[in-house]
Design a protein around this motif. Structure first.
Motif, short mmCIF file in Angstrom:
data_model
loop_
_atom_site.label_atom_id
_atom_site.label_comp_id
_atom_site.label_asym_id
_atom_site.label_seq_id
_atom_site.Cartn_x
_atom_site.Cartn_y
_atom_site.Cartn_z
N PHE A 142 23.07 46.82 43.94
CA PHE A 142 23.99 47.96 43.99
C PHE A 142 25.45 47.56 43.80
CE2 PHE A 142 20.87 50.02 47.24
CZ PHE A 142 20.01 50.35 46.22
N ASP A 143 25.73 46.26 43.74
CA ASP A 143 27.10 45.75 43.76
C ASP A 143 27.57 45.47 42.34
OD1 ASP A 143 29.49 44.41 44.23
OD2 ASP A 143 28.67 43.17 45.85
N ASN A 144 28.67 46.10 41.92
CA ASN A 144 29.14 45.89 40.55
C ASN A 144 29.76 44.52 40.34
OD1 ASN A 144 31.70 46.14 41.70
ND2 ASN A 144 32.07 48.19 40.89
N ARG A 145 29.85 43.71 41.41
CA ARG A 145 30.33 42.33 41.27
C ARG A 145 29.21 41.36 40.93
NH1 ARG A 145 33.06 42.13 47.09
NH2 ARG A 145 31.01 43.08 47.48
N SER A 146 27.95 41.79 41.06
CA SER A 146 26.82 40.93 40.72
C SER A 146 26.74 40.75 39.21
CB SER A 146 25.51 41.53 41.23
OG SER A 146 25.49 41.60 42.64
N THR A 147 26.25 39.60 38.79
CA THR A 147 26.17 39.29 37.36
C THR A 147 25.38 40.35 36.61
OG1 THR A 147 26.18 36.94 37.95
CG2 THR A 147 25.52 37.51 35.70
N ASN A 148 25.98 40.92 35.59
CA ASN A 148 25.36 41.91 34.70
C ASN A 148 25.07 43.26 35.36
OD1 ASN A 148 25.31 39.99 32.64
ND2 ASN A 148 23.24 39.30 33.15
N ALA A 149 25.41 43.41 36.64
CA ALA A 149 25.04 44.64 37.35
C ALA A 149 25.81 45.86 36.86
CB ALA A 149 25.25 44.47 38.85
N ALA A 150 26.91 45.65 36.16
CA ALA A 150 27.71 46.78 35.68
C ALA A 150 27.41 47.11 34.21
CB ALA A 150 29.20 46.49 35.85
N GLU A 151 26.32 46.55 33.69
CA GLU A 151 25.94 46.85 32.31
C GLU A 151 25.10 48.12 32.26
OE1 GLU A 151 24.12 43.50 30.47
OE2 GLU A 151 25.95 42.28 30.51
N THR A 152 24.93 48.66 31.07
CA THR A 152 24.19 49.90 30.88
C THR A 152 22.79 49.79 31.48
OG1 THR A 152 25.40 50.37 28.85
CG2 THR A 152 23.30 51.52 29.17
N GLY A 153 22.43 50.80 32.26
CA GLY A 153 21.10 50.85 32.84
C GLY A 153 20.96 50.14 34.16
N HIS A 154 22.02 49.48 34.62
CA HIS A 154 21.95 48.77 35.90
C HIS A 154 22.63 49.59 36.99
CE1 HIS A 154 20.32 44.99 34.24
NE2 HIS A 154 20.97 45.36 33.16
N LEU A 155 22.45 49.16 38.23
CA LEU A 155 22.84 49.98 39.38
C LEU A 155 24.12 49.52 40.05
CD1 LEU A 155 19.31 50.49 40.99
CD2 LEU A 155 20.47 51.89 39.27
N GLY A 156 24.80 48.52 39.47
CA GLY A 156 26.05 48.06 40.04
C GLY A 156 27.06 49.19 40.13
N GLY A 157 27.70 49.30 41.28
CA GLY A 157 28.65 50.38 41.53
C GLY A 157 28.15 51.36 42.57
N LEU A 158 26.84 51.35 42.83
CA LEU A 158 26.33 52.23 43.88
C LEU A 158 26.90 51.83 45.24
CD1 LEU A 158 22.67 53.52 44.14
CD2 LEU A 158 24.01 53.03 46.17
N LEU A 159 27.00 50.52 45.48
CA LEU A 159 27.59 50.05 46.73
C LEU A 159 29.04 50.49 46.84
CD1 LEU A 159 27.49 48.37 49.34
CD2 LEU A 159 28.00 46.34 47.96
N GLN A 160 29.79 50.35 45.75
CA GLN A 160 31.20 50.74 45.77
C GLN A 160 31.35 52.27 45.84
OE1 GLN A 160 29.97 48.21 43.92
NE2 GLN A 160 31.15 46.55 44.85
N SER A 161 30.32 53.01 45.46
CA SER A 161 30.36 54.47 45.54
C SER A 161 30.00 54.98 46.93
CB SER A 161 29.38 55.09 44.52
OG SER A 161 29.70 54.71 43.21
N ALA A 162 29.42 54.11 47.75
CA ALA A 162 28.94 54.54 49.07
C ALA A 162 30.11 54.72 50.04
CB ALA A 162 27.95 53.52 49.63
N THR A 163 29.97 55.71 50.89
CA THR A 163 30.95 55.95 51.95
C THR A 163 30.56 55.22 53.22
OG1 THR A 163 31.43 58.14 51.04
CG2 THR A 163 32.10 57.75 53.31
N TYR A 164 29.25 55.07 53.46
CA TYR A 164 28.76 54.43 54.68
C TYR A 164 27.72 53.37 54.35
CZ TYR A 164 30.75 58.70 56.68
OH TYR A 164 31.60 59.72 57.00
N LEU A 165 27.73 52.29 55.13
CA LEU A 165 26.70 51.25 55.05
C LEU A 165 26.31 50.90 56.48
CD1 LEU A 165 24.99 49.10 53.64
CD2 LEU A 165 27.00 47.61 53.60
N SER A 166 25.08 51.26 56.86
CA SER A 166 24.64 51.03 58.24
C SER A 166 23.60 49.92 58.29
CB SER A 166 24.06 52.32 58.84
OG SER A 166 22.90 52.74 58.13
N GLY A 167 23.55 49.24 59.43
CA GLY A 167 22.57 48.19 59.63
C GLY A 167 22.20 48.09 61.10
N LEU A 168 20.98 47.70 61.37
CA LEU A 168 20.59 47.40 62.75
C LEU A 168 19.72 46.16 62.77
CD1 LEU A 168 17.39 48.21 63.49
CD2 LEU A 168 18.31 50.51 63.53
N SER A 169 19.78 45.46 63.88
CA SER A 169 19.03 44.22 64.08
C SER A 169 19.25 43.29 62.88
CB SER A 169 17.55 44.54 64.33
OG SER A 169 16.91 43.46 64.98
#
Length: 554
Positions: free
Chosen positions: A54-81
């Motif tokens: 989801f991270d547009n900083r990952s190699t090739n993740a910002a190319e056509t058809g990839h999902l880079g930028g979803l992390l940067q588009s997110a407003t919240y990131l939650s985690g437990l344990s």
């Protein structure tokens, strides 16, 4: 978000114009959240793969058809344990990327996530005696300052040597200090949320209606009924009474140590840490100190984390801990809600879509079966909190397995365009064997770099469906999930591409509750060009290598 949507190719919708119209009309962009489940190192690594995808900083993740930028588009990131370890570790390093850690060959980041050195033995370059002396001194210093300590204090300090700073565990790193980091203050990172559960005095069984606490860089507290209050995290060690600090009182900072926050959310692992007596070389003074701590809190409380209670004297009619100066919190997954969805359901947060990354070990073979989804649905149906959006309908665990909903992404809460959506759309993304059998035990405490990278790679393949090898339309379907609630709000015609995605990925209400056979899934992707090559050879300096050569397993 605009760039991401333009790359995923929703062919019959001008996503750029659509986003511009939303911005110009002031109606707000789709609000995205990501939730990383618990499940120890397995959950950390599986979640790391998803975040890398989801991270547009990952190699090739910002190319056509990839999902880079979803992390940067997110407003919240939650985690437990285990998921909190991932979120916390990335944020205390100024929201660094997963790739920056696992592919670093020198420098500070290369010393993080060295799971080949068990947390019970300490990091490379530090003798076991020195390691445990530092753990002891840090916890002893907290006790000398007048604060209650538990096994979680030792566990949190130990985690910090792998996740924060291997040299000394970063005792000065606080979770509230994230609010001063460059990327966070520039709004280049989602708001991180760490989840734990309140445990009242004498309570041994964690009920589904237990009060759920969240930590964010500014505050800690709960929106649940009875409390519905927050306190400033930086000064959580201060003497609060009925919501205020006395006029002559002091503001005490530093209690929110980053490792202690992550340790609180994962306090179930205190039991694993208690095995240090079996580790050769552990000094007697540390074993004695832990035994003394256990004697003070009692063996039934070995999983608690004691915090100064900032809600002492506050709302005594509903606050179950109003008469205690100590607030006992436990692992965020102990109520079976092992995906931290709860804070993302708050109506005021207006979340449109949650990407729920599930690295749980529910089945006998240590794969997810939707238990966390069912637990959150049941809590929602009980209407424990009127502040929450309704959670969408989900099937029982047997149906998850029998229909393969625990082996591929599934959308829950879909609408046909005519009915009113109920809460956010949930994109359920379960750990499954795409390129590696990643069903390792929750309590495995040691992994080689090869195993670590393979599990992260598998998480990447899970999130991207093998970079579209399983379904070339998957990136477009991710885009449709992001836009789903917004399209309904704006009464925009559902694009045919999205209609097709919803038909394939939305749960349609079908159930099959018969008891399934032992769940032993086959690997989903196989490498057709390197059948005889060892798995180690397929790890490279980019998370994308090998994905294009994978084919569906028959």
């Amino acid at each position: 978000m605009k760039d991401l949507l333009s790359r995923v190719n929703i062919s019959d919708l001008d996503t750029g114009r659509y986003i511009d119209n939303l911005t110009n009309a002031g109606t707000g962009l789709p609000r995205v959240a990501i939730a990383i489940s618990g499940g120890g190192y397995r959950a950390l690594m599986n979640g790391a793969g998803a975040l890398a995808a989801f991270d547009n900083r990952s190699t090739n993740a910002a190319e056509t058809g990839h999902l880079g930028g979803l992390l940067q588009s997110a407003t919240y990131l939650s985690g437990l344990s285990g998921g909190s370890w991932l979120v916390g570790s990335l944020y205390v390093q100024n929201f660094t990327s997963v790739e920056s850690i696992i592919f670093a060959t020198d420098g500070f980041l290369s010393t993080l996530w060295q799971f080949d050195h068990s947390i019970l033995n300490g990091p490379e370059g530090l003798s076991i005696t020195r390691y445990y002396r530092q753990l002891f001194d840090d916890v002893d210093g907290k006790k000398d300052a007048g604060f209650n300590t538990t096994i979680t204090d030792y566990w949190g300090r130990a985690l910090s040597y792998q996740l924060v700073d291997p040299s000394d565990g970063g005792p000065a790193y606080t979770f509230s200090s994230i609010s001063n980091d460059t990327d966070f203050t520039a709004a280049q990172a989602p708001l991180p949320l760490i989840v734990a559960i309140e445990r009242t005095s004498g309570q041994l069984q964690i009920a589904s209606n237990s009060t759920i606490f969240e930590f964010n860089p500014w505050e800690m507290g709960s929106y649940d009924p009875g409390l519905e209050a927050f306190a400033p995290l930086q000064f959580i060690g201060s003497n609060f009474t009925n919501g205020t600090i006395p006029r002559n009182g002091e503001c005490i900072a530093g209690v929110d140590n980053a490792g202690f926050v992550m340790g609180t959310s994962s306090s179930l692992f205190n039991q694993a840490f208690l095995q240090i007596g079996r580790v050769e070389g552990v000094p007697e003074f540390l074993i004695s100190a832990i035994n003394d701590t256990l004697a003070n809190v009692g063996t039934n409380n070995r999983d608690i984390a004691n915090w100064p209670n900032p809600f002492f004297g506050y709302n005594s009619s509903g606050n179950l801990n109003a008469n205690s100066t100590v607030l006992a919190l436990v692992d965020g997954g102990e109520d079976l809600q092992n995906i931290p969805l709860h804070p993302l359901l708050l109506e005021e947060r207006e979340v449109d879509v949650i990407f729920a990354v599930d690295g749980s070990a529910d089945t006998a073979t240590l794969w997810p079966n939707g238990t966390a989804m069912v637990a959150t649905f049941n809590r929602s149906e009980a209407r424990v909190s009127a502040n929450d959006s309704r959670f969408p309908d989900v099937p029982d665990q047997n149906t998850f397995v029998n229909l393969g909903l625990n082996q591929r992404p599934t959308f829950f809460g879909c609408t046909n365009g005519s009915n009113t959506p109920r809460g956010p759309l949930i994109v359920y993304m379960p750990n499954a064997p795409y390129s590696f059998q990643s069903n390792v035990s929750t309590f495995d405490l040691e992994y080689s770099d090869e195993e670590r990278n393979q599990i992260i790679q598998n998480g990447y393949n899970m999130a991207t469906m093998g970079n579209g090898t399983v379904d070339s339309n998957w990136p477009a379907c991710i885009g449709c999930a992001i836009l789903a609630r917004s399209l309904v709000r704006t009464r925009t015609r559902i694009p045919s591409k999205c209609a097709d995605c919803f038909a394939r990925y939305c749960w349609n209400g079908t159930t099959n509750s018969t008891l399934p056979n032992t769940y032993e899934p086959a690997q989903i992707l196989t490498n057709t060009t390197e059948q005889s090559t060892s798995s180690a050879a397929r790890i490279s300096g980019t998370l994308l290598l090998g994905c294009f050569a994978f084919m569906l397993a028959i």
